[in-house]
Design a protein around this motif. Structure first.
Motif, mmCIF file in Angstrom:
data_model
loop_
_atom_site.group_PDB
_atom_site.id
_atom_site.type_symbol
_atom_site.label_atom_id
_atom_site.label_comp_id
_atom_site.label_asym_id
_atom_site.label_seq_id
_atom_site.Cartn_x
_atom_site.Cartn_y
_atom_site.Cartn_z
ATOM 1 N N GLU A 274 0.854 -1.177 0.000
ATOM 2 C CA GLU A 274 0.000 0.000 0.000
ATOM 3 C C GLU A 274 0.898 1.237 0.000
ATOM 4 O O GLU A 274 1.655 1.465 0.941
ATOM 5 C CB GLU A 274 -0.920 0.006 1.215
ATOM 6 C CG GLU A 274 -1.976 -1.093 1.192
ATOM 7 C CD GLU A 274 -2.951 -0.975 2.341
ATOM 8 O OE1 GLU A 274 -2.726 -0.071 3.182
ATOM 9 O OE2 GLU A 274 -3.903 -1.746 2.406
ATOM 10 N N VAL A 275 0.833 2.013 -1.056
ATOM 11 C CA VAL A 275 1.702 3.176 -1.241
ATOM 12 C C VAL A 275 0.859 4.439 -1.114
ATOM 13 O O VAL A 275 -0.164 4.589 -1.784
ATOM 14 C CB VAL A 275 2.406 3.131 -2.614
ATOM 15 C CG1 VAL A 275 3.314 4.342 -2.778
ATOM 16 C CG2 VAL A 275 3.206 1.839 -2.757
ATOM 17 N N VAL A 276 1.298 5.342 -0.234
ATOM 18 C CA VAL A 276 0.653 6.633 -0.051
ATOM 19 C C VAL A 276 1.632 7.710 -0.512
ATOM 20 O O VAL A 276 2.739 7.826 0.025
ATOM 21 C CB VAL A 276 0.245 6.868 1.409
ATOM 22 C CG1 VAL A 276 -0.410 8.230 1.560
ATOM 23 C CG2 VAL A 276 -0.692 5.767 1.878
ATOM 24 N N THR A 277 1.258 8.510 -1.530
ATOM 25 C CA THR A 277 2.115 9.554 -2.097
ATOM 26 C C THR A 277 1.501 10.916 -1.811
ATOM 27 O O THR A 277 0.340 11.172 -2.164
ATOM 28 C CB THR A 277 2.267 9.364 -3.620
ATOM 29 O OG1 THR A 277 2.756 8.045 -3.881
ATOM 30 C CG2 THR A 277 3.236 10.385 -4.186
ATOM 31 N N ASN A 278 2.274 11.777 -1.145
ATOM 32 C CA ASN A 278 1.850 13.146 -0.847
ATOM 33 C C ASN A 278 2.668 14.113 -1.704
ATOM 34 O O ASN A 278 3.906 14.034 -1.725
ATOM 35 C CB ASN A 278 2.046 13.468 0.636
ATOM 36 C CG ASN A 278 1.156 12.610 1.522
ATOM 37 O OD1 ASN A 278 0.001 12.377 1.196
ATOM 38 N ND2 ASN A 278 1.681 12.154 2.639
ATOM 39 N N THR A 346 -0.804 26.771 -4.246
ATOM 40 C CA THR A 346 -0.273 25.480 -3.793
ATOM 41 C C THR A 346 -1.320 24.405 -4.027
ATOM 42 O O THR A 346 -2.480 24.558 -3.631
ATOM 43 C CB THR A 346 0.098 25.527 -2.310
ATOM 44 O OG1 THR A 346 1.008 26.606 -2.094
ATOM 45 C CG2 THR A 346 0.738 24.221 -1.877
ATOM 46 N N ILE A 347 -0.917 23.319 -4.642
ATOM 47 C CA ILE A 347 -1.794 22.162 -4.888
ATOM 48 C C ILE A 347 -1.269 20.996 -4.053
ATOM 49 O O ILE A 347 -0.132 20.550 -4.243
ATOM 50 C CB ILE A 347 -1.828 21.789 -6.376
ATOM 51 C CG1 ILE A 347 -2.333 22.974 -7.212
ATOM 52 C CG2 ILE A 347 -2.714 20.556 -6.599
ATOM 53 C CD1 ILE A 347 -2.286 22.718 -8.710
ATOM 54 N N LYS A 348 -2.070 20.528 -3.113
ATOM 55 C CA LYS A 348 -1.712 19.373 -2.284
ATOM 56 C C LYS A 348 -2.474 18.164 -2.788
ATOM 57 O O LYS A 348 -3.704 18.170 -2.837
ATOM 58 C CB LYS A 348 -2.035 19.641 -0.821
ATOM 59 C CG LYS A 348 -1.184 20.746 -0.213
ATOM 60 C CD LYS A 348 -1.456 20.885 1.270
ATOM 61 C CE LYS A 348 -0.547 21.965 1.874
ATOM 62 N NZ LYS A 348 -0.767 22.112 3.335
ATOM 63 N N ARG A 349 -1.736 17.132 -3.134
ATOM 64 C CA ARG A 349 -2.334 15.939 -3.737
ATOM 65 C C ARG A 349 -1.862 14.700 -2.964
ATOM 66 O O ARG A 349 -0.662 14.539 -2.698
ATOM 67 C CB ARG A 349 -1.936 15.836 -5.200
ATOM 68 C CG ARG A 349 -2.523 14.637 -5.944
ATOM 69 C CD ARG A 349 -2.030 14.644 -7.385
ATOM 70 N NE ARG A 349 -2.410 15.879 -8.062
ATOM 71 C CZ ARG A 349 -1.865 16.275 -9.207
ATOM 72 N NH1 ARG A 349 -0.921 15.563 -9.777
ATOM 73 N NH2 ARG A 349 -2.262 17.409 -9.764
ATOM 74 N N GLN A 350 -2.806 13.836 -2.590
ATOM 75 C CA GLN A 350 -2.505 12.572 -1.910
ATOM 76 C C GLN A 350 -3.039 11.422 -2.743
ATOM 77 O O GLN A 350 -4.231 11.366 -3.041
ATOM 78 C CB GLN A 350 -3.114 12.537 -0.507
ATOM 79 C CG GLN A 350 -2.737 11.283 0.289
ATOM 80 C CD GLN A 350 -3.349 11.284 1.673
ATOM 81 O OE1 GLN A 350 -4.456 11.764 1.858
ATOM 82 N NE2 GLN A 350 -2.637 10.769 2.650
ATOM 83 N N THR A 351 -2.151 10.534 -3.112
ATOM 84 C CA THR A 351 -2.505 9.386 -3.952
ATOM 85 C C THR A 351 -2.305 8.115 -3.148
ATOM 86 O O THR A 351 -1.219 7.864 -2.605
ATOM 87 C CB THR A 351 -1.641 9.349 -5.226
ATOM 88 O OG1 THR A 351 -1.768 10.596 -5.911
ATOM 89 C CG2 THR A 351 -2.083 8.216 -6.143
ATOM 90 N N LEU A 352 -3.351 7.307 -3.050
ATOM 91 C CA LEU A 352 -3.305 6.041 -2.330
ATOM 92 C C LEU A 352 -3.413 4.907 -3.324
ATOM 93 O O LEU A 352 -4.411 4.783 -4.033
ATOM 94 C CB LEU A 352 -4.445 5.953 -1.304
ATOM 95 C CG LEU A 352 -4.602 4.626 -0.562
ATOM 96 C CD1 LEU A 352 -3.344 4.311 0.242
ATOM 97 C CD2 LEU A 352 -5.826 4.642 0.333
#
Length: 397
Positions: A274-278, A346-352
């Motif tokens: 499980e990869v969480v990318t911020n 600012t763009i905050k993006r979280q990819t799971l």
């Protein structure tokens, strides 16, 4: 003419003597069969019909029920290796009511009926042990209401309370389930069972609960919920994909080789990470003024200069101040300050990336050859030629 019994007997003997031995044997066997059938019919009608009183009983419950039936002199019989008790028809309902009033079959340990009778002189430790026994028994009775469960045993370990938090240990629970043949508990029911235990026992956490079956299979533990292990949903997804891909390959092979000429085994490997990318993205092209600050100062007054004798010592307040400038000179002072704060977009993006993504597919195919007739009429097996095996008929995953 009077009936003569002795003459009839002598005539019967003459007829028997004149009858061939084979007919006598057949007649004797027929007479024995008729007699045996008549005796069986009379005996079977004289015996009562039995119905099942209870089935799937534990040895403890079976022994307690038979002991009560012996006290009342009721007729019963044991079948199924001692797990089934049968009684004559017409007595089953009455026996069930009498046994239910006595708490049979218990199917588990005692519950809160332990506190129906108060014992004088019992210590606090004995009261705590009785309470733990009662909670365990009630939980076992509740779990055995699951249609898949025939018996349940719960082992609770509740540490003693201490004055120091660092010395306090968490309670643990171990559950052993006896399931019906072919039955299984899915993930939802296991979650419900664990939630039942954690809600009934104070301080019990789900990671401190272990559930196994009587075959030694692990159904639930804290390690089974860790990342890297396949859960029920992922296993179903894996088997479904393997089954679907194997059916598609077999369908294509049967069109080329014929029915039942090939078998396929598919194994898929799933990516369990499980990869969480911020991400924080700044766009310098898109800015907005957040705040502005402007300061302006202006002062005006006569210009004055102080003069005196160099290296001279004056008392405080007695210096000879002289005006070196003309009386009409004016001094003007101005100051301007401007501050502007800009806000950068600012763009905050979280990819799971969830686990269970397809990583690798392995396919094994076993194909049958064909038979030909030799000159002598015998059948000769021939494997498929290589060019036919190399034909690209397999679908891409």
């Amino acid at each position: 003419m009077a009936f003569n019994f002795s003459d009839q007997i002598s005539r019967g003997r003459e007829r028997i003597a004149a009858t061939p031995p084979s007919k006598l044997i057949v007649g004797g066997l027929a007479l024995l069969l008729v007699t045996g059938a008549l005796i069986y019919f009379l005996v079977s009608n004289s015996r009562p019909n039995y119905e099942v009183l209870y089935s799937e009983l534990s040895p403890q419950d079976a022994g307690a029920i038979t002991a009560e039936l012996k006290k009342t002199s009721m007729d019963y019989r044991l079948t199924g290796g001692g797990t089934i008790i049968e009684m004559p028809t017409g007595q089953v309902q009455e026996a069930r009511l009498d046994l239910a009033m006595k708490g049979l079959p218990a199917k588990s340990g005692v519950g809160f009926e332990l506190f129906d009778e108060t014992k004088l002189g019992s210590t606090d430790l004995e009261q705590k042990i009785q309470l733990q026994r009662a909670i365990t028994g009630e939980l076992e009775r509740t779990i055995m209401r699951f249609p898949e469960v025939t018996d349940a045993r719960i082992h609770l370990t509740v540490p003693r309370e201490t004055l120091f938090i660092e010395d306090q240990k968490d309670p643990t629970a171990s559950v052993v389930l006896s399931l019906k043949p072919g039955a299984s508990l899915d993930k939802a029911k296991l979650l419900g069972l664990v939630h039942l235990l954690t809600s009934a026992v104070d301080g019990l956490a789900a990671e401190n609960v272990s559930v196994i079956d009587t075959d030694g299979g692990l159904l639930w533990s804290k390690d089974s919920q860790k990342p890297g292990l396949l859960n029920d949903d992922q296993l179903k997804q894996k088997h479904a994909y393997e089954r679907d891909l194997a059916n598609r390959i077999n369908a294509m092979l049967e069109k080329v080789l014929g029915p039942y000429k090939a078998t396929t085994q598919v194994n898929v490997e799933l990516d369990l990470k499980e990869v969480v990318t911020n991400e924080d993205i700044y766009d310098p092209e898109r800015t907005a003024v957040r705040s502005e600050q402007r300061i302006q100062e202006r002062s005006q007054g006569p210009g004055r200069a102080y003069a005196g004798i160099p290296n001279a010592t004056y008392e405080l307040g007695t210096a000879n101040r002289q005006n070196s400038g003309e009386s009409g000179n004016q001094e003007v002072y101005t100051r301007s300050e401007e501050t502007t704060n800009y806000e950068v977009t600012t763009i905050k993006r979280q990819t799971l990336s969830s686990s269970g993504d397809l990583k690798r597919v392995s396919v094994a195919v076993l194909v049958d050859g064909f038979f030909t007739l030799a000159e002598d009429g015998s059948r000769v097996f021939n494997p498929l030629p290589e060019e036919r095996l190399e034909h690209p008929i397999f679908p891409a995953p």
